[in-house]
Enzyme design. Sequence first.
Site, PDB file in Angstrom:
ATOM      1  N   SER A  95       0.843  -1.200   0.000  1.00 35.90           N
ATOM      2  CA  SER A  95       0.000   0.000   0.000  1.00 35.90           C
ATOM      3  C   SER A  95       0.879   1.252   0.000  1.00 35.90           C
ATOM      4  O   SER A  95       0.399   2.345  -0.279  1.00 35.90           O
ATOM      5  CB  SER A  95      -0.928   0.004   1.219  1.00 35.90           C
ATOM      6  OG  SER A  95      -0.192  -0.229   2.404  1.00 35.90           O
TER       7      SER A  95
ATOM      8  N   LYS B   4       4.331 -11.682   3.122  1.00 42.09           N
ATOM      9  CA  LYS B   4       2.911 -11.785   2.780  1.00 42.09           C
ATOM     10  C   LYS B   4       2.782 -11.848   1.261  1.00 42.09           C
ATOM     11  O   LYS B   4       3.530 -11.191   0.546  1.00 42.09           O
ATOM     12  CB  LYS B   4       2.133 -10.579   3.319  1.00 42.09           C
ATOM     13  CG  LYS B   4       0.644 -10.589   2.954  1.00 42.09           C
ATOM     14  CD  LYS B   4      -0.152  -9.581   3.725  1.00 42.09           C
ATOM     15  CE  LYS B   4      -0.250  -8.226   3.074  1.00 42.09           C
ATOM     16  NZ  LYS B   4      -0.809  -8.222   1.712  1.00 42.09           N
TER      17      LYS B   4
ATOM     18  N   GLU C 164      -9.466  -9.294   3.464  1.00 41.54           N
ATOM     19  CA  GLU C 164      -9.776  -7.893   3.152  1.00 41.54           C
ATOM     20  C   GLU C 164     -11.134  -7.784   2.474  1.00 41.54           C
ATOM     21  O   GLU C 164     -11.394  -8.451   1.459  1.00 41.54           O
ATOM     22  CB  GLU C 164      -8.668  -7.321   2.245  1.00 41.54           C
ATOM     23  CG  GLU C 164      -8.898  -5.859   1.892  1.00 41.54           C
ATOM     24  CD  GLU C 164      -7.666  -5.143   1.374  1.00 41.54           C
ATOM     25  OE1 GLU C 164      -6.577  -5.758   1.313  1.00 41.54           O
ATOM     26  OE2 GLU C 164      -7.797  -3.953   1.034  1.00 41.54           O
TER      27      GLU C 164
HETATM   28  O1  KIV Z   1      -0.447  -3.496   1.427  1.00 40.95           O
HETATM   29  C1  KIV Z   1      -1.090  -3.405   2.474  1.00 40.95           C
HETATM   30  O2  KIV Z   1      -0.946  -2.473   3.260  1.00 40.95           O
HETATM   31  C2  KIV Z   1      -2.047  -4.455   2.772  1.00 40.95           C
HETATM   32  C3  KIV Z   1      -3.058  -4.181   3.840  1.00 40.95           C
HETATM   33  C4  KIV Z   1      -4.119  -3.294   3.336  1.00 40.95           C
HETATM   34  C5  KIV Z   1      -3.595  -5.422   4.425  1.00 40.95           C
HETATM   35  O3  KIV Z   1      -2.046  -5.473   2.139  1.00 40.95           O
END
Ligand code: KIV
Length: 291
Positions: free
Chosen positions: A66, A137, A206
């Site tokens: 993000s 992630k 999400e």
């Molecule tokens: O990239 C990010 O910050 C995310 C969150 C919104 C979970 O994947």
Amino acid sequence: MSNPNASPYGTLPPASPVAARKPVSLPRLNDMRTRGEKITMLTAYDATFAAVADAAGVECILVGDSLGMVCQGLTSTVGVTLDTMRYHVESVARGIRRVQGTAWIIGDLPFGSYQESKEQALRSATVLMQAGAHMIKLEGGGWTTEIVHFLVERGIPVCAHLGLTPQTVHALGGYRVQGRDDASAQQLRSEAIALQDAGATMLVLEMVPEPLSTALTQELPTCHTIGIGAGNGTAGQVLVMHDMLGVNLGKNPKFVHNFMEGQSSVLAAMSAYVAAVKNGTFPDNAKHAWA
Ligand code: KIV
């Protein structure tokens, strides 16, 4: 007399006020889950905000892609590169180290850095782990299961991400709630179970309806669900830091609460977020979730 060694910029304390806490680890997160204590996660992209989040008691810091939107001014996360992610993971890890912080750092694999093969995913994950991440992630289910298994077998903790997966926004047709109808809910459920079986120990959900994320949480005892716009039945919550501090010019999505309201510092706002998640007042299903 002033300290000639003190930095004039972004002063951080020599040690975090919460340094007495034990470092966050997978066993600690499992214990929290067993006790029914909610897990808190916030995004952070630099040393100072990461240190402040740690001082506020946030257990998990997500260096999310993000940052493409909130730091780089992109319109989606698709343009974020692995090199950019490495830079921000290093900055966050340095910030946490400088204050002897305890937070668990999650590095987000950006678009194009794991889609090709499990070997490519391992190379990219290695870059973020060597930059200071404790876990990586990645987004998506089905095809990612094999990659998750491959990474976990090689000692890399993995957080999966289902529901609205922003890296595939163009395929999804926009930032929409996912898993609303029976077929897509069932698909999400089977993908989540497969990811847990492959060894994922965290799962960001999400923008999925609250009944679905609550049911999934019951079905995933070893994979801790972290909701964002997924109601209050998950094992933990995550928000994008800029959104929860009200640092944006647009309208916040429905699932966000501006924790800066009524607070006089970022530390106080982040502490209020931690308290609200822990005591179950955030998110409020009536305001921040989809049924
Ligand atoms: O990239 C990010 O910050 C995310 C969150 C919104 C979970 O994947």
